[in-house]
Write an enzyme that holds these catalytic residues in place. Structure first.
Site, mmCIF file in Angstrom:
data_model
loop_
_atom_site.group_PDB
_atom_site.id
_atom_site.type_symbol
_atom_site.label_atom_id
_atom_site.label_comp_id
_atom_site.label_asym_id
_atom_site.label_seq_id
_atom_site.Cartn_x
_atom_site.Cartn_y
_atom_site.Cartn_z
ATOM 1 N N ARG A 117 -3.283 7.915 -3.727
ATOM 2 C CA ARG A 117 -2.225 8.934 -3.742
ATOM 3 C C ARG A 117 -2.321 9.714 -5.031
ATOM 4 O O ARG A 117 -2.334 9.126 -6.114
ATOM 5 C CB ARG A 117 -0.847 8.270 -3.707
ATOM 6 C CG ARG A 117 -0.518 7.592 -2.444
ATOM 7 C CD ARG A 117 0.963 7.323 -2.322
ATOM 8 N NE ARG A 117 1.581 6.746 -3.522
ATOM 9 C CZ ARG A 117 2.873 6.511 -3.635
ATOM 10 N NH1 ARG A 117 3.691 6.829 -2.655
ATOM 11 N NH2 ARG A 117 3.356 5.963 -4.712
ATOM 12 N N THR B 119 1.428 14.881 -6.562
ATOM 13 C CA THR B 119 1.855 15.409 -5.256
ATOM 14 C C THR B 119 2.199 14.303 -4.266
ATOM 15 O O THR B 119 2.828 14.566 -3.243
ATOM 16 C CB THR B 119 0.722 16.243 -4.627
ATOM 17 O OG1 THR B 119 -0.382 15.354 -4.367
ATOM 18 C CG2 THR B 119 0.261 17.356 -5.549
ATOM 19 N N ASP C 287 3.310 -1.861 -7.712
ATOM 20 C CA ASP C 287 2.036 -1.291 -7.259
ATOM 21 C C ASP C 287 1.170 -2.416 -6.703
ATOM 22 O O ASP C 287 0.659 -3.256 -7.459
ATOM 23 C CB ASP C 287 1.328 -0.589 -8.434
ATOM 24 C CG ASP C 287 0.106 0.185 -7.952
ATOM 25 O OD1 ASP C 287 -0.755 -0.419 -7.283
ATOM 26 O OD2 ASP C 287 0.016 1.386 -8.245
ATOM 27 N N ASP D 218 -2.510 -2.739 -8.052
ATOM 28 C CA ASP D 218 -2.568 -3.242 -9.428
ATOM 29 C C ASP D 218 -2.211 -4.724 -9.490
ATOM 30 O O ASP D 218 -2.841 -5.497 -10.225
ATOM 31 C CB ASP D 218 -1.614 -2.440 -10.329
ATOM 32 C CG ASP D 218 -2.187 -1.080 -10.690
ATOM 33 O OD1 ASP D 218 -3.407 -0.877 -10.511
ATOM 34 O OD2 ASP D 218 -1.424 -0.219 -11.149
HETATM 35 C C1 PRP Z 1 -0.878 2.525 -2.351
HETATM 36 C C2 PRP Z 1 -0.787 1.658 -1.116
HETATM 37 C C3 PRP Z 1 -0.928 2.663 -0.004
HETATM 38 C C4 PRP Z 1 -0.244 3.869 -0.552
HETATM 39 C C5 PRP Z 1 1.117 3.949 0.060
HETATM 40 O O1 PRP Z 1 -2.170 2.842 -2.655
HETATM 41 O O2 PRP Z 1 -1.733 0.632 -1.097
HETATM 42 O O3 PRP Z 1 -2.281 2.946 0.326
HETATM 43 O O4 PRP Z 1 -0.121 3.677 -1.965
HETATM 44 O O5 PRP Z 1 1.754 5.110 -0.329
HETATM 45 P P1 PRP Z 1 2.062 6.295 0.682
HETATM 46 O O6 PRP Z 1 2.624 5.653 1.916
HETATM 47 O O7 PRP Z 1 3.086 7.107 -0.058
HETATM 48 O O8 PRP Z 1 0.807 7.051 0.941
HETATM 49 P P2 PRP Z 1 -2.557 3.665 -3.984
HETATM 50 O O9 PRP Z 1 -2.614 5.126 -3.697
HETATM 51 O O10 PRP Z 1 -1.653 3.224 -5.103
HETATM 52 O O11 PRP Z 1 -4.034 3.211 -4.247
HETATM 53 P P3 PRP Z 1 -4.614 1.745 -4.561
HETATM 54 O O12 PRP Z 1 -4.499 0.922 -3.309
HETATM 55 O O13 PRP Z 1 -6.025 2.054 -4.933
HETATM 56 O O14 PRP Z 1 -3.826 1.146 -5.695
HETATM 57 N N1 URA Z 2 2.151 2.068 -3.381
HETATM 58 C C1 URA Z 2 2.440 0.869 -3.931
HETATM 59 O O1 URA Z 2 1.519 0.106 -4.271
HETATM 60 N N2 URA Z 2 3.707 0.548 -4.111
HETATM 61 C C2 URA Z 2 4.727 1.337 -3.745
HETATM 62 O O2 URA Z 2 5.899 0.969 -3.928
HETATM 63 C C3 URA Z 2 4.420 2.580 -3.156
HETATM 64 C C4 URA Z 2 3.120 2.909 -2.971
#
Ligand code: PRP
Ligand code: URA
Length: 211
Positions: free
Chosen positions: A106, A110, A202, A205
Site C-alpha cells: 500500500r 494514497t 502491521d 512487520d
Molecule cells: C498490508 C496487508 C494487506 C494490506 C491491507 O500489507 O498485509 O496486504 O496491507 O490493506 P488494504 O486493505 O488497505 O489494502 P502492506 O501493504 O502493509 O504490505 P506488507 O504485507 O508487505 O507489509
Molecule cells: N495492514 C496491516 O498490516 N495492518 C492494518 O491494520 C492495515 C493494513
C-alpha cells in the site's frame, strides 16, 4: 455491512488465538505460529464445500465404499508479504495445492495498492483459488489481487483473512460479489493511516520482525 458472502469464524480457538495476536507484547515467533494455526483453522471451514466422489478402498478387513476429493485442483495465492504467513497453515490441510504469489504494497500516502510481482499457476483458470492475507483494511490490496487473478483467468476465488475492517468487506462485496470472504473478526474502523482499529498493527512487520 451485510453478511452476504461473509463468514466470520467465531470458533473459540480462533477467537482465543486472535486475542494473543492482537497483544502488542506478542513477539515475532509466537505471532508467526499463531497466524499459521489460525490459517489452518480457517482453511478447515473454507474447504467445507469441496466436492467429493465415491470410491472403493480395500481396508485390512474388506472393501469400503468411501469418499475422496473430486473437484477442481486447488491454489493458494498469498498477497505478499503478510499473506506468506498463512501459506503453511493452509498447506497443513491441502498439501497438494499449488502456490501463486502476488506482490502488492500500500502506498503509505494514497493507501492505493502498488503491484510489484505476480506469478500464478499456469492452469489457474481450472483451480479453486484461496487468496490469503491476514489484513483486509480498505480492501484495496485484496480487490486488486483478485482483479489480477481474474485477468489471468481465475474464476473460482475465496478470500481468507484474519482481521477485516467493515470498509474492506464492503469494498470486496462491491468489486467482487462472487468472492466468499472468511475472517476471524471484523473491527469497525480504520485510522487516518488506514490501519485497522483496534486491529493488531502491521501484520507484515510483526510476522517478519521488521518493526
Ligand atoms: C498490508 C496487508 C494487506 C494490506 C491491507 O500489507 O498485509 O496486504 O496491507 O490493506 P488494504 O486493505 O488497505 O489494502 P502492506 O501493504 O502493509 O504490505 P506488507 O504485507 O508487505 O507489509
Ligand atoms: N495492514 C496491516 O498490516 N495492518 C492494518 O491494520 C492495515 C493494513
Amino acid at each position: 455491512m451485510t453478511d452476504k458472502n461473509l463468514l466470520i469464524m467465531d470458533h473459540p480457538l480462533i477467537q482465543h488465538k486472535l486475542s494473543i495476536l492482537r497483544d502488542v507484547n506478542t513477539g515475532t515467533k509466537e505471532f508467526k505460529e499463531l497466524v499459521d494455526e489460525i490459517a489452518t483453522l480457517i482453511a478447515y471451514e473454507a474447504t467445507r464445500d469441496l466436492p467429493l466422489a465415491e470410491t472403493k478402498v480395500q481396508t485390512p478387513i474388506e472393501v469400503a465404499t468411501t469418499k475422496v476429493l473430486a473437484g477442481k485442483k486447488l491454489a493458494v495465492v498469498p498477497i505478499l508479504r503478510a499473506g506468506l504467513g498463512m501459506v503453511s497453515g493452509m498447506l497443513n490441510l491441502i498439501p497438494a495445492a499449488k502456490i501463486g504469489h502476488i506482490g502488492l504494497y500500500r502506498d503509505p500516502k494514497t493507501l492505493e495498492p502498488v503491484e510489484y510481482y505476480c506469478k500464478l499457476p499456469s492452469d489457474i483458470e481450472e483451480r479453486q483459488i484461496f487468496v490469503v492475507d491476514p489484513m483486509l483494511a480498505t480492501g484495496g490490496s485484496a480487490s486488486a489481487a483478485i482483479g489480477f487473478i481474474k485477468k489471468h483467468g481465475g474464476k473460482s476465488i475465496k478470500l481468507m483473512c484474519i482481521l477485516a475492517a467493515e470498509n474492506g468487506i464492503e469494498r470486496i462485496q462491491q468489486d467482487h460479489p462472487d468472492v466468499q470472504i472468511y475472517c476471524a473478526a471484523v473491527d469497525e474502523r480504520l485510522n487516518d493511516h488506514g490501519y485497522i482499529c483496534p486491529g493488531l498493527g502491521d501484520a507484515g512487520d510483526r510476522l517478519f520482525g521488521t518493526l
